[in-house]
Design an enzyme around this catalytic site. Structure first.
Site, short mmCIF file in Angstrom:
data_model
loop_
_atom_site.label_atom_id
_atom_site.label_comp_id
_atom_site.label_asym_id
_atom_site.label_seq_id
_atom_site.Cartn_x
_atom_site.Cartn_y
_atom_site.Cartn_z
N SER A 29 39.12 37.63 43.80
CA SER A 29 39.24 37.76 42.21
C SER A 29 38.13 36.67 41.71
CB SER A 29 40.57 37.05 41.92
OG SER A 29 40.58 35.72 42.36
N LYS A 30 38.16 36.64 40.44
CA LYS A 30 37.27 35.87 39.76
C LYS A 30 37.50 34.52 40.15
CE LYS A 30 36.61 34.32 34.73
NZ LYS A 30 35.66 33.31 35.18
#
Ligand code: GLU
Length: 510
Positions: A266-267
């Site tokens: 994920s970011k």
């Protein structure tokens, strides 16, 4: 044997920047198309207007331009199946939803948001296995299965908001085939009655996606694993619409995992561990928050592509460095793994290093010159920069790191590495250097080899160890105990500068 023309598509929703997982999906589609001499299509799936983010479509196009994934048809290119933006194809979908209703595979539902919420809560409270709108619960709701024909007509004619839902068959076995997972069998009673169409005139993703893949004659759907649960629904739609024999083949790609292998990349992982998860920098139009990108972090597009290609696909050999041509030549879905691919930030940097050392010094010098211009650092000429690149390229992963390895070519050090000074600058070092300085001053021509030979023979004659003298000179010229060949540094900065730096060093360190 394939008898259908190979046509694949990448079909992003413009809901924000493209995650590198999305770029990998596009890449595998592209490689598959190239390998099979097929066509690659870019379609924008923007039916969910609530999730539309301005700039996202442009971002997607720019990302592919940067990393060299080219489309044959679609947004920005055109083609026989235009338009390629679903919001511009709005008029196409309703007829298919109507067809499904006519054949009894779909129905109108008029439930309000509150009623749906109430249903969910009641089903949860009753400890039901499935809490969604499905073959059991639909019989208690407000829809064309429970209302009279008259009432349905009335509601439609007065413009009551509605949705069209698929009517999933009861107790049927839905068999789907995935090229990577192989056969997947699902009991239809586990599937819910997904919304296909809304009274705002927009289809949902599921309907639009299936209709467009069919109309655009897509032969293979290659997409992320998160869509595998939707496959039984999509396959059912192909059947209900009578398109079974034209159904594309499906391949669902394994997830990209966090560096520790636990969960989807994920970011936040990127922010935490310091690597980008987006191809290009992205500025959130609402919050102005900036997310870093591979391009801005100084990755070469070829390195980025090479790294992504190997996250999920393996060539079956030891080869790691591939250009796009080689990837297209060797790529096959058979060699895409089933399990998630762990993202390794060190490996990403390693790939960039491999490409950097393989690049022409002239090209790298141009990039380095831009950095120097930005810093307002003056330099002699491009040949000088090319020489520097040759000396330091093995030590860096990015062009932006060259300055850190080479600043002393442009200016005398302002400080001297304390640890090295403490350990290696001895009581007599200053005196020794002053002695050597005379030898250096007298060296003609002031070239690398001449300097080396003169200094080496002087030290040998005097029975002085090379090590101590050299580290002293290095501290004076570079400011630290490491770096490229010292004689080359002397030649490059020239006699005057060499002498000045040694004199200054001796003064400050003794
Ligand atoms: N619009 C979908 C997405 O953004 C496409 C999924 C598919 O390829 O079918 O992921």
């Amino acid at each position: 044997m394939e008898n259908k023309a190979i046509r694949v598509r990448f079909a992003p929703s413009p809901t924000g920047p493209l995650h590198i997982g999305g770029v990998r999906t596009a890449l595998y589609n592209y490689l598959f198309a190239r390998h099979n001499k097929g066509k690659m299509i870019l379609r924008i799936e923007d039916t969910d207007q609530n999730r539309f983010v301005p700039g996202a479509e442009e971002y997607i196009i720019e990302s592919f331009r940067w990393c060299g994934i080219e489309f044959d048809e679609g947004i920005g290119i055109g083609g026989d199946f235009a338009p390629y933006r679903q919001s511009e194809r709005k008029h196409i979908y309703r007829q298919y939803a109507d067809q499904l209703i006519e054949k009894g595979h779909a129905y109108y539902a008029f439930d309000t948001a509150e009623e749906l919420e109430k249903m969910r809560k009641e089903l949860e409270a009753s400890a039901a296995i499935y809490t969604s709108y499905n073959q059991e619960s639909r019989l208690k709701m407000t829809n064309s299965l429970t209302l009279s024909g008259e009432e349905v007509k009335r509601r439609l004619s007065v413009g009551d908001p509605f949705v069209i839902r698929i009517k999933m068959p009861e107790n049927e076995t839905v068999k789907v085939y995935d090229e990577i997972r192989k056969e997947v069998v699902v009991d239809s009673s586990t599937l819910d009655d997904k919304v296909l169409y809304k009274s705002d005139g927009m289809p949902t993703y599921h309907l639009a996606n299936v209709v467009d893949d069919y109309l655009m004659k897509i032969s293979h759907v290659i997409r992320g694993e998160e869509w595998l649960p939707s496959l039984p629904l999509h396959v059912s739609l192909y059947r209900f619409l009578g398109w079974e024999k034209d159904m594309p083949k499906f391949a669902h790609l394994p997830l990209l995992l966090k560096p520790d292998g636990k969960g989807k990349l994920s970011k936040r992982d990127g922010d935490k561990l310091g690597f980008p998860v987006f191809p290009l920098e992205w500025k959130d139009p609402k919050t102005d928050e900036i997310s870093r990108g591979y391009r801005e972090d100084g990755y070469f597009p070829e390195a980025f592509i090479n790294m992504l290609a190997l996250l999920g696909w393996n060539p079956g050999t030891e080869q790691e460095i591939f250009n796009m041509e080689e990837l297209a030549e060797q790529f096959s879905i058979d060699r895409v793994g089933r399990s998630g691919a762990r993202f390794d930030p060190d490996k990403a940097r390693w790939f960039n290093h491999q490409y950097l050392i393989g690049k022409d010094n002239t090209e790298l010098a141009k990039d380095f010159a831009l950095i120097l211009d930005e810093k307002n650092v003056e330099y002699r000429d491009m040949t000088f920069l090319e020489k520097i690149i040759e000396l330091v390229k093995e030590r860096v992963n990015f062009v932006s790191e060259i300055w850190g390895q080479a600043s002393f070519f442009f200016a005398a050090p302002e400080s001297y590495d304390e640890k090295t000074v403490r350990k290696r600058w001895k009581e007599n070092t200053g005196a020794l250097l002053t002695e050597i300085l005379e030898v250096i001053k007298a060296t003609e021509p002031f070239s690398r080899d001449k300097l080396h030979d003169t200094i080496a023979s002087y030290l040998e004659e005097k029975q002085i160890g090379m090590g101590q003298v050299m580290i002293g000179i290095r501290l004076c010229l570079v400011g630290s105990g490491t770096g490229p060949d010292l004689f080359t540094i002397m030649e490059m900065i020239g006699g005057k500068e060499t002498v000045e730096r040694i004199e200054t060093g001796v003064r400050r360190l003794s």
